[in-house]
Design a protein around this motif. Structure first.
Motif, short mmCIF file in Angstrom:
data_model
loop_
_atom_site.label_atom_id
_atom_site.label_comp_id
_atom_site.label_asym_id
_atom_site.label_seq_id
_atom_site.Cartn_x
_atom_site.Cartn_y
_atom_site.Cartn_z
N ASN A 91 -12.29 -5.08 -7.11
CA ASN A 91 -11.69 -4.35 -6.91
C ASN A 91 -10.81 -3.29 -7.85
N SER A 131 -2.85 3.68 0.00
CA SER A 131 -4.21 3.55 1.13
C SER A 131 -4.42 3.32 2.27
N LEU A 132 -5.45 2.97 3.00
CA LEU A 132 -5.33 2.53 3.83
C LEU A 132 -6.25 1.05 4.03
N SER A 133 -6.41 0.55 2.91
CA SER A 133 -6.65 -1.38 2.87
C SER A 133 -6.53 -1.59 1.33
N GLY A 134 -6.11 -2.93 1.14
CA GLY A 134 -5.70 -3.77 0.22
C GLY A 134 -4.74 -2.95 -0.49
N SER A 135 -4.18 -3.93 -1.67
CA SER A 135 -2.97 -3.33 -2.48
C SER A 135 -3.57 -2.63 -2.86
N ARG A 176 1.19 -1.17 -0.14
CA ARG A 176 0.15 0.39 -0.36
C ARG A 176 0.69 1.22 -0.20
N ASN A 211 -7.61 -2.26 -3.78
CA ASN A 211 -8.16 -3.28 -2.82
C ASN A 211 -9.19 -2.63 -2.20
N ASP A 212 -9.54 -0.86 -2.32
CA ASP A 212 -10.39 -0.01 -1.25
C ASP A 212 -11.06 0.80 -1.86
#
Length: 620
Positions: A589, A543-547, A524, A565-566
């Motif tokens: 995603n 990003s805070l979450s995900g690739s 991230r 992915n966010d």
């Protein structure tokens, strides 16, 4: 201090211009609004309202997960939509105001999934059916926006109910049906109860896929998985007739609509659309469409109607001559790549699973489809001269197609051992650089009639995810899921520099001045690197979450965009390293993202098959 807590406060919203996408898997998900001017259909977490004549789009956004069912009230004033959620969690139903295009209420009782929804004829009630983990049927008051009563949908020794339809004349009667269960329900409002009566079908045991009610409530029709149709009388609760006796509908009756003038429109799992009548159910008119038919929706009385299929095709059919017009298409599988031809924003190409499609940007229309059955296309690029589309396939072949006709121009067999995973072309149109699942980077010389392997560069240990070529064609950078990015000298055909990080790299870009590259991936982080010695200059929290799976940079190098992915599209200021705009709209995603030449649009593609076009926020 406050700035640290919510950096989003200063971030502007990216404006969504258009969406190419339709989830054809949702049963009866395509609806024609009673105003006869708009189609309404789900895509991921979003509901699209699209004008039939002008193609203008509005978006209803409020679901946190994929929309699983949709209903419109007879007056057209309300839309109701249900969603899926994780096991054991509450699944929301949202009641929308159609005219204002806004959320009126969230109705939460069911768990896991909302299977089906139906409005009563005078907009008094909404009935909802929970999914397999829930199994209950609930009647809601639309005025009070609250549940009146509920009950288990099916008896003890039968399967789940999956379909619900309201009476066309009375607000107190509706029908549910599913695996071995057909029930007619009466609503007893003073006592806040619903009373079911099981319908008798004798020896016939059927699984119901679709359901249609006659306009005067005299009969309702059930389409089954075995390809026959049952006609039931709601007053006597008895079977009137069933058919066809032979030549049943292949792969089941997946959609059914009663017409006012009598007769039925029937759609099958094999894509056959038929007009027939009880009791023989022999086809009076028929046509073959592409993909399993999941929706049939009438425009007005049904002189014209729309059909939606699982392959995400929307057809307009006129009843009199029974001829179909394909009015919308889109990908129905994860989109793996998007690319613009050099110097023009008028067209772009995408690839998903077995096909490559070329789109007209401003009208969202599909201009060309190239299909290679049973293969998966991982990446595409346009040659600079616009004479070919080069594509990377999982069978280890590189295929080149003519962009106007889709004709296969040449194939490079056995280009890579474990599939071709990334591809790029040089601006002099003389070379193609490919990356494979085994980590090799190969440079191919492309002549008029020949394609020759110039060099195989073996440094990466696992699959190559992204390749970008420097403008002068003397250097390229490859990103790999082994945690390295390598800068290659394309003149001496050897490694110049290697970048190491603890991540699976998914994307890489040259800054236009070409002394820096930016990378991102599963950690991230967005990292800026010095091309000259491979040192890291700065790292941003991407990003805070995900690739982060896709990035692209403007020709001026002032801004770049990322997606991952966010599900958010982010526009960044390159020098400040700050997010300036965020685009909310994807429900899958994001797999790749591009800025159009001339900085007019940003186009992002996602794993749910959607293509979203955003207005580029800065004027160039």
């Amino acid at each position: 201090m406050d700035n640290k807590i919510s950096p989003e406060a200063q971030v502007a919203e990216l404006e969504l211009d258009a969406v190419i996408g339709f989830n054809g898997h949702v049963p009866t998900g395509l609806k024609c609004h009673p105003d006869q001017e708009h189609l309404i259909f789900p895509l991921g977490c979003t509901i699209l309202i699209q004008a039939i004549n002008t193609q203008e789009q509005n978006f209803l956004q409020g679901h946190g997960n994929n929309v699983s069912c949709l209903a419109i009230s007879r007056s057209g004033q309300y839309i109701a939509s249900g969603q899926v959620t994780f096991m054991g969690f509450k699944a929301d139903i949202i009641l929308w105001d159609y005219k204002k295009r806004e959320l009126l209420a969230r109705l939460s009782l069911h768990k896991g999934k909302i299977e089906a929804l139906a409005f009563s004829p005078n907009d008094l009630y909404l009935v909802s059916l929970g999914g397999p983990d829930d199994g209950s049927v609930v009647v809601w008051s639309i005025a009070k926006r609250d549940a009146i009563c509920g009950s288990p949908a099916a008896g003890l020794n039968v399967g789940n109910a999956t379909n619900v339809i309201f009476s066309r004349c009375r607000d107190e009667m509706f029908v549910t049906a599913g695996n071995g269960t057909i029930r007619v329900w009466e609503l007893d409002l003073p006592n806040r109860k619903i009373w079911p009566t099981e319908c008798q079908t004798g020896q016939m045991k059927r699984i119901v896929m679709s359901i249609g009610m006659a306009d005067d409530d005299s009969f309702f029709y059930l389409g089954t998985t075995t390809g026959d149709i049952l006609k039931m009388n709601p007053r006597t609760k008895l079977l009137t007739d069933a058919g066809p006796a032979k030549d049943k509908f292949s792969l089941g009756v997946s959609a059914i609509r009663c017409l006012k003038m009598g007769g039925l429109l029937v759609g099958s799992g094999a894509g056959l659309l038929v007009f027939c009548k009880s009791p023989s159910y022999k086809p009076i008119k028929k046509m073959q469409l592409q993909g399993r038919i999941t929706s049939i929706t009438l425009r007005g009385e049904g002189h014209q109607f729309f059909v939606g299929t699982e392959e995400s095709h929307i057809y307009r059919v006129s009843f009199t001559d029974f001829k179909e017009t394909l009015i919308a298409t889109c990908h129905f599988e994860a989109v793996e790549d998007i690319v613009f031809p050099f110097g023009t924003a008028e067209l772009f190409a995408t690839c998903a699973k077995k096909d490559i499609r070329v789109w007209h940007t401003s009208s969202n229309r599909e201009l060309l489809r190239i299909t290679v059955p049973n293969m998966t296309c991982h990446g595409i690029d346009f040659m600079r001269d616009g004479k070919s589309i080069i594509s990377a396939w999982n069978d280890g072949k590189i295929r080149a197609f003519a962009p106007e006709t889709g004709r296969l121009m040449y194939v490079i067999n056995n280009a890579h051992r474990i599939g071709v995973t990334a591809i790029a072309t040089t601006s002099d149109c003389k070379r193609v650089i490919s990356g494979g699942g085994e980590g090799e980077v190969r440079v191919w010389q492309i002549g008029c009639q020949t394609q020759k392997l110039e060099e195989a560069l073996k440094e990466h240990k696992s699959s190559v995810s992204c390749i970008r070529v420097k403008r002068n064609n003397e250097e390229c950078v490859t990103a790999s899921t082994d945690g390295t990015c390598i800068i290659w000298d394309l003149v001496r055909l050897r490694r110049n520099q290697m970048i190491l990080a603890n991540t699976l790299f998914q994307c890489v870009c040259y800054h236009p001045e070409e002394f820096q590259i930016i990378t991102s991936g599963t950690d991230r982080k967005i990292a800026y690197w010095e091309v000259f010695d491979g040192t890291v200059i700065r790292e941003l929290e991407g990003s805070l979450s995900g690739s982060i799976n896709g990035m692209d940079i403007t020709q001026e190098g002032v801004h770049f965009v990322t997606g991952g992915n966010d599900h958010l599209v982010k526009v960044w200021d390159y020098n400040e390293g700050e997010v300036t705009h965020v685009g909310v709209g994807h429900s899958g995603n994001i797999t790749r993202i591009r800025i159009s030449p001339g900085n007019q649009y940003i186009v992002s593609v996602s794993a749910d098959g959607a293509i979203l076009r955003w207005k580029y926020p800065y004027t160039s």
